[in-house]
Design an enzyme around this catalytic site. Sequence first.
Site, PDB file in Angstrom:
ATOM      1  N   ALA A  10       4.061   1.689  -1.165  1.00  0.00           N
ATOM      2  CA  ALA A  10       4.722   1.854  -2.460  1.00  0.00           C
ATOM      3  C   ALA A  10       3.709   2.211  -3.547  1.00  0.00           C
ATOM      4  O   ALA A  10       3.981   3.048  -4.419  1.00  0.00           O
ATOM      5  CB  ALA A  10       5.464   0.567  -2.820  1.00  0.00           C
ATOM      6  N   LYS A  37       0.821  -1.220   0.000  1.00  0.00           N
ATOM      7  CA  LYS A  37       0.000   0.000   0.000  1.00  0.00           C
ATOM      8  C   LYS A  37       0.856   1.270   0.000  1.00  0.00           C
ATOM      9  O   LYS A  37       0.508   2.256  -0.654  1.00  0.00           O
ATOM     10  CB  LYS A  37      -0.931   0.002   1.218  1.00  0.00           C
ATOM     11  CG  LYS A  37      -1.995  -1.089   1.158  1.00  0.00           C
ATOM     12  CD  LYS A  37      -2.958  -0.983   2.298  1.00  0.00           C
ATOM     13  CE  LYS A  37      -3.769  -2.267   2.476  1.00  0.00           C
ATOM     14  NZ  LYS A  37      -4.482  -2.698   1.271  1.00  0.00           N
ATOM     15  N   ASP A  86      -5.487   2.638  -3.004  1.00  0.00           N
ATOM     16  CA  ASP A  86      -4.216   3.370  -2.873  1.00  0.00           C
ATOM     17  C   ASP A  86      -4.199   4.562  -3.831  1.00  0.00           C
ATOM     18  O   ASP A  86      -3.739   5.658  -3.483  1.00  0.00           O
ATOM     19  CB  ASP A  86      -3.039   2.440  -3.175  1.00  0.00           C
ATOM     20  CG  ASP A  86      -2.992   1.273  -2.205  1.00  0.00           C
ATOM     21  OD1 ASP A  86      -3.352   1.474  -1.027  1.00  0.00           O
ATOM     22  OD2 ASP A  86      -2.619   0.168  -2.621  1.00  0.00           O
TER      23      ASP A  86
HETATM   24  O1  RIB Z   1      -3.791  -2.105  -1.561  1.00  0.00           O
HETATM   25  C1  RIB Z   1      -3.276  -3.132  -2.361  1.00  0.00           C
HETATM   26  C2  RIB Z   1      -2.009  -3.685  -1.745  1.00  0.00           C
HETATM   27  O2  RIB Z   1      -2.317  -4.311  -0.528  1.00  0.00           O
HETATM   28  C3  RIB Z   1      -1.339  -4.737  -2.589  1.00  0.00           C
HETATM   29  O3  RIB Z   1      -0.443  -4.197  -3.529  1.00  0.00           O
HETATM   30  C4  RIB Z   1      -0.695  -5.639  -1.550  1.00  0.00           C
HETATM   31  O4  RIB Z   1       0.692  -5.622  -1.566  1.00  0.00           O
HETATM   32  C5  RIB Z   1      -1.272  -5.216  -0.208  1.00  0.00           C
HETATM   33  O5  RIB Z   1      -0.382  -4.541   0.553  1.00  0.00           O
END
Ligand code: RIB
Length: 282
Positions: A40, A38, A228
């Site tokens: 990155a 989340k 995200d």
């Molecule tokens: O929000 C999606 C992310 O949640 C994914 O990329 C996964 O790595 C988790 O952390």
Amino acid sequence: MITVVGSINLDIVATGPDLPRPGETVAGARLAMHPGGKGANQALAAKRLGAAVQMVGAVGADDMAAEALKLLEAGGVGLTHVAHINGETTGAALIAVSASGENQIVVCPGANNALRAEDVDHPPLLNLMGVLEVPVPVLLAAARRASGFVTLNLAPALPVPDELLAEADLISVNETEAAAYGARLDDCGARVAVSLGSEGAVLKRNGAEIARARPPQVTVVDTVGAGDTFTAALTVALLEGRGEADALAFAVTAGALACTRPGAQPSLPHRKDVDALLSATA
Ligand code: RIB
């Protein structure tokens, strides 16, 4: 400038006809690996939407690290403050995606959990985006030291102290997380953005709605990374000085675009595509 303090993962994705129920085996899925996490994802999303971004986080000293960092590096996110920790594995997320785009995620935090409060003592923390996939004391230390705007994406829902909520200018959650935190979100003084999936999102302050936006209709392939993108886009738009309703419309449009392609980071939209879809649907 935005600094993200958060998780860095390698996403191992199986796309199949259905999601498995407990005890069930679903055969015939396709395997893919993408950079994720989340923190990155939000860093790269903010960069693709036009912000200068520094990442603070940790990976293992293993073969998965380079793979997990490759799109951040290619995208121009600053990685000076990403630690490579001996004896830890790079964070990984095991993701199942169904034909209709729904997902289930199991996260193995690895090096993300080895981040310590001291790790946020030195990086510049101007305009913080913090994500709960790193230890709470790290996020609290970062939020206390940060200057400018503080966004906290309280995902996944975990026990957090009131002191952390009190540091936020903007809190971003989905409906499930909003229900888990309950009235504490109404009382903390921050603006609270709740993403509602295909219904869009609502922005509240002190429990009262101040803006609502519906996303454009898109063909959903994979919703991983949409939340995200929404959080990053809302932060970028508010930092640019856009009004709340405008900023929320921008964020739900960016989030919708992230659903139209597979994978977390490969699906994060660029600014020109969000602006184009926003004008086409205005
Ligand atoms: O929000 C999606 C992310 O949640 C994914 O990329 C996964 O790595 C988790 O952390």
